[in-house]
Write an enzyme that holds these catalytic residues in place. Structure first.
Site, PDB file in Angstrom:
ATOM      1  N   ASP A 161       0.904  -1.360  -0.109  1.00  0.00           N
ATOM      2  CA  ASP A 161      -0.085   0.032  -0.012  1.00  0.00           C
ATOM      3  C   ASP A 161       0.880   1.172  -0.051  1.00  0.00           C
ATOM      4  O   ASP A 161       2.230   1.294   0.661  1.00  0.00           O
ATOM      5  CB  ASP A 161      -1.027   0.126   1.167  1.00  0.00           C
ATOM      6  CG  ASP A 161      -2.032   1.011   1.142  1.00  0.00           C
ATOM      7  OD1 ASP A 161      -2.467   1.392   0.071  1.00  0.00           O
ATOM      8  OD2 ASP A 161      -2.607   1.144   2.417  1.00  0.00           O
ATOM      9  N   ASN A 219     -10.758  -2.624  -5.925  1.00  0.00           N
ATOM     10  CA  ASN A 219     -10.073  -1.665  -6.755  1.00  0.00           C
ATOM     11  C   ASN A 219     -10.710  -1.398  -7.856  1.00  0.00           C
ATOM     12  O   ASN A 219     -10.127  -0.156  -8.714  1.00  0.00           O
ATOM     13  CB  ASN A 219      -8.388  -2.274  -7.031  1.00  0.00           C
ATOM     14  CG  ASN A 219      -7.733  -2.121  -5.724  1.00  0.00           C
ATOM     15  OD1 ASN A 219      -6.774  -2.942  -5.613  1.00  0.00           O
ATOM     16  ND2 ASN A 219      -8.092  -1.301  -4.832  1.00  0.00           N
TER      17      ASN A 219
HETATM   18  C1  FPP Z   1      -1.882   0.151  -3.185  1.00  0.00           C
HETATM   19  O1  FPP Z   1      -1.582   1.409  -3.230  1.00  0.00           O
HETATM   20  C2  FPP Z   1      -1.502  -0.449  -4.224  1.00  0.00           C
HETATM   21  C3  FPP Z   1      -2.234  -1.058  -5.350  1.00  0.00           C
HETATM   22  C4  FPP Z   1      -3.886  -1.020  -5.514  1.00  0.00           C
HETATM   23  C5  FPP Z   1      -1.497  -1.751  -6.660  1.00  0.00           C
HETATM   24  C6  FPP Z   1      -0.414  -2.574  -6.074  1.00  0.00           C
HETATM   25  C7  FPP Z   1       0.431  -2.687  -7.403  1.00  0.00           C
HETATM   26  C8  FPP Z   1       1.706  -2.793  -7.411  1.00  0.00           C
HETATM   27  C9  FPP Z   1       2.634  -2.674  -6.307  1.00  0.00           C
HETATM   28  C10 FPP Z   1       2.376  -2.599  -8.800  1.00  0.00           C
HETATM   29  C11 FPP Z   1       2.598  -3.691  -9.437  1.00  0.00           C
HETATM   30  C12 FPP Z   1       2.637  -5.097  -9.146  1.00  0.00           C
HETATM   31  C13 FPP Z   1       2.957  -5.954  -9.672  1.00  0.00           C
HETATM   32  C14 FPP Z   1       2.568  -7.348  -9.174  1.00  0.00           C
HETATM   33  C15 FPP Z   1       3.517  -5.824 -10.927  1.00  0.00           C
HETATM   34  P1  FPP Z   1      -2.646   2.755  -3.435  1.00  0.00           P
HETATM   35  O2  FPP Z   1      -2.444   2.992  -4.814  1.00  0.00           O
HETATM   36  O3  FPP Z   1      -3.824   2.407  -2.800  1.00  0.00           O
HETATM   37  O4  FPP Z   1      -1.787   3.797  -2.548  1.00  0.00           O
HETATM   38  P2  FPP Z   1      -2.635   4.979  -1.733  1.00  0.00           P
HETATM   39  O5  FPP Z   1      -3.398   4.464  -0.574  1.00  0.00           O
HETATM   40  O6  FPP Z   1      -1.388   5.752  -1.493  1.00  0.00           O
HETATM   41  O7  FPP Z   1      -3.577   5.700  -2.564  1.00  0.00           O
END
Ligand code: FPP
Length: 241
Positions: free
Chosen positions: A19, A67
């Site tokens: 996250d 998501n």
């Molecule tokens: C949560 O952070 C993250 C995600 C919903 C996406 C996770 C994806 C990756 C780490 C990249 C790619 C993965 C692979 C396997 C290639 P957020 O966007 O919710 O962060 P925030 O809470 O700061 O908004």
């Protein structure tokens, strides 16, 4: 394991809620997808760090069933990042002995991505150094509901008796049926929630919530957390002797 026994071995299965990509990007005045791309680089480093630490299973939360509520730009950007990641990393993962699996409901994903996922699972199926499981369109409740549907079908067709359904039965229908339960679940970015991740499987997992945003999560920090796990006492509900 005996009650109150100290863990002197590390966690064989670590699960991570990655996250903080969005906040990481926004604090740099960049679009959220920039953070996801930086996050993908971390995935590579953390996978590499597993073997020397004795982490045989790593399960990462890449996209949840919730998501889809994000903007169309972010969702399609993430899907495109997953395709890119598989195309770019497939050869290296195979060569490094990583066995890749995907969990989650594939039906909602696009055909190109599904084909790449199937192919990556197939070409790494003989590997056994590290087992990397990537959760895409995954939700713990959705997984239990899908598992229950399949279990109910087996009851309906007579191959399973209701009286035989116990705690050992349901996990055989889960997406994770070939994996051990996670020993340790790490969540980055300072949020102390589990957000529908591995609900059944994490019943006895240890949790570690760290403030670091995922794109800043280093292999040193991972190493420290995994190392500290050895001192934790896991009682599995028993009273210390
Ligand atoms: C949560 O952070 C993250 C995600 C919903 C996406 C996770 C994806 C990756 C780490 C990249 C790619 C993965 C692979 C396997 C290639 P957020 O966007 O919710 O962060 P925030 O809470 O700061 O908004």
């Amino acid at each position: 394991m005996a009650a109150d026994q100290e863990n002197n071995t590390g966690p064989g299965h670590v699960a991570i809620i990655m996250d903080g990509n969005g906040r990481w990007a926004q604090s740099r005045g960049r679009p959220r997808l920039f953070g996801h791309h930086a996050g993908a680089k971390r995935v590579k480093e953390i996978v590499r760090a597993c073997k020397p630490l004795g982490v045989k299973y790593l399960t990462i939360f890449a996209f949840s069933t919730e998501n889809w509520k994000r903007t169309q730009t972010e969702v399609s950007g993430l899907m495109s990042l997953f395709r890119q990641y598989i195309r770019k990393e497939a050869r290296g993962l195979k060569a490094e002995g990583v066995r890749v699996r995907f969990i989650g409901d594939r039906l909602k994903l696009d055909d190109k991505l599904i084909a790449l996922m199937d192919d990556l699972e197939a070409i790494t199926s003989e590997n056994d150094v590290v087992h990397l499981t990537i959760a895409i369109n995954y939700g713990g409740r959705d997984e239990v509901a899908r598992a229950t549907k399949r279990l109910a079908q087996d009851v309906a067709n007579g191959s399973l008796m209701p009286a035989d359904v116990d705690e050992e039965t349901l996990p055989r229908y889960l997406d994770t049926h070939v994996l051990p339960d996670p020993d340790l679940v790490i969540r980055t970015s300072g949020e102390a929630r589990i957000s529908n991740f591995l609900l059944w499987q994490s019943a006895y997992a240890e949790y570690e919530f760290v403030d670091t945003l995922w794109p800043d999560f280093s292999d040193e920090e991972f190493q420290k957390i995994v190392g500290a796990f050895g001192g934790r006492k896991r009682r599995y509900g028993a009273v210390p002797a």
